[in-house]
Design an enzyme around this catalytic site. Structure first.
Site, PDB file in Angstrom:
ATOM      1  N   HIS A  98       0.837  -1.209   0.000  1.00 14.45           N
ATOM      2  CA  HIS A  98       0.000   0.000   0.000  1.00 14.45           C
ATOM      3  C   HIS A  98       0.872   1.259   0.000  1.00 14.45           C
ATOM      4  O   HIS A  98       0.610   2.203  -0.740  1.00 14.45           O
ATOM      5  CB  HIS A  98      -0.882   0.062   1.261  1.00 14.45           C
ATOM      6  CG  HIS A  98      -1.917  -1.005   1.370  1.00 14.45           C
ATOM      7  ND1 HIS A  98      -2.056  -1.796   2.493  1.00 14.45           N
ATOM      8  CD2 HIS A  98      -2.883  -1.414   0.522  1.00 14.45           C
ATOM      9  CE1 HIS A  98      -3.061  -2.633   2.330  1.00 14.45           C
ATOM     10  NE2 HIS A  98      -3.580  -2.426   1.141  1.00 14.45           N
TER      11      HIS A  98
ATOM     12  N   LYS B 107     -16.143  -7.669   5.289  1.00 13.51           N
ATOM     13  CA  LYS B 107     -15.266  -8.494   6.119  1.00 13.51           C
ATOM     14  C   LYS B 107     -15.115  -7.862   7.504  1.00 13.51           C
ATOM     15  O   LYS B 107     -15.145  -6.642   7.638  1.00 13.51           O
ATOM     16  CB  LYS B 107     -13.887  -8.673   5.480  1.00 13.51           C
ATOM     17  CG  LYS B 107     -13.528  -7.669   4.411  1.00 13.51           C
ATOM     18  CD  LYS B 107     -12.177  -7.969   3.799  1.00 13.51           C
ATOM     19  CE  LYS B 107     -11.909  -7.093   2.601  1.00 13.51           C
ATOM     20  NZ  LYS B 107     -10.630  -7.158   2.001  1.00 13.51           N
TER      21      LYS B 107
ATOM     22  N   ARG C 146      -1.932  -6.695  -8.231  1.00 14.72           N
ATOM     23  CA  ARG C 146      -0.810  -7.605  -7.984  1.00 14.72           C
ATOM     24  C   ARG C 146      -0.896  -8.734  -8.995  1.00 14.72           C
ATOM     25  O   ARG C 146      -0.791  -8.529 -10.187  1.00 14.72           O
ATOM     26  CB  ARG C 146      -0.881  -8.139  -6.551  1.00 14.72           C
ATOM     27  CG  ARG C 146      -0.581  -7.087  -5.501  1.00 14.72           C
ATOM     28  CD  ARG C 146      -0.974  -7.560  -4.139  1.00 14.72           C
ATOM     29  NE  ARG C 146      -2.386  -7.953  -4.163  1.00 14.72           N
ATOM     30  CZ  ARG C 146      -3.096  -8.263  -3.117  1.00 14.72           C
ATOM     31  NH1 ARG C 146      -2.548  -8.291  -1.946  1.00 14.72           N
ATOM     32  NH2 ARG C 146      -4.365  -8.571  -3.224  1.00 14.72           N
TER      33      ARG C 146
ATOM     34  N   SER D 202      -2.700  -7.713   3.130  1.00 20.09           N
ATOM     35  CA  SER D 202      -2.992  -7.606   4.566  1.00 20.09           C
ATOM     36  C   SER D 202      -3.397  -8.971   5.117  1.00 20.09           C
ATOM     37  O   SER D 202      -3.024  -9.351   6.226  1.00 20.09           O
ATOM     38  CB  SER D 202      -4.137  -6.615   4.797  1.00 20.09           C
ATOM     39  OG  SER D 202      -3.809  -5.356   4.276  1.00 20.09           O
TER      40      SER D 202
END
Ligand code: PNS
Length: 164
Positions: free
Chosen positions: A18, A42, A91, A129
């Site tokens: 990030h 979440k 990614r 994360s």
């Protein structure tokens, strides 16, 4: 580029991936709004205020970055900020479908907003994360994946030694 840009996410917690994207976003836009989502589906390990604080404390060009939270639809929040760009990191290929769907939905809701994707740097290709939390939970070393402060807070949350 002369446009207000928002970098939204859960940031639970912020990672080196990030932070790399924030740095590069600032270089492109001069200023970046980091928008920490409050009402995500979440359940998060860190509270919204903790997630905000960790981003604020770890970004390098603090004067060029605004960190705040948002609630509800991202496009509604973007509208209130006069933003025309939503920045997201990509990614591996596995990110693509999720990101594509989100970008298309946001475009349908608010066609004036452009989602801009930046490839993560090679060194952060696999950093997320979720993985960081998993590694930390099982006692692994996350010192190359997150800033020292985040590592410390993770250790406190998860009741673990820092791992390094
Ligand atoms: O870091 P994340 O979890 O991949 O970030 C996802 C986030 C928070 C950017 C996304 O879930 C979001 O924008 N939520 C707000 C609700 C919304 O606008 N949903 C419609 C777009 S699919």
């Amino acid at each position: 580029m002369n446009a207000v840009a928002i970098y939204p996410g859960s940031f639970d917690p912020v990672t080196n991936g990030h932070l790399d994207l924030i740095d590069r976003g600032v270089r492109l836009f001069g200023h970046l709004i980091v928008a920490v989502a409050r009402n995500i589906e979440k359940t998060t390990l860190f509270t919204t205020n903790e997630r905000i604080e960790l981003v604020r404390e770890t970004v390098s060009r603090k004067n060029d970055v605004t960190v705040e939270s948002f609630e509800g639809l991202l496009v509604d929040y973007a509208r209130t900020r006069g933003a025309r760009v939503v920045l997201r990191g990509l990614r591996a290929l596995s990110d693509f479908e999720y990101e594509y769907e989100m970008a298309m939905m946001n475009r349908r809701l608010f066609p004036d907003i452009e989602t801009l994707f930046m490839m993560t740097s090679e060194s952060n290709f696999f950093v997320s994360s979720r993985r960081v939390k998993e590694v930390m939970r099982f006692g692994g070393d996350v010192s190359s994946l997150v800033p020292a402060l985040v590592q410390k807070r993770l250790a406190e949350k998860l009741g673990r030694p820092t791992g390094s």
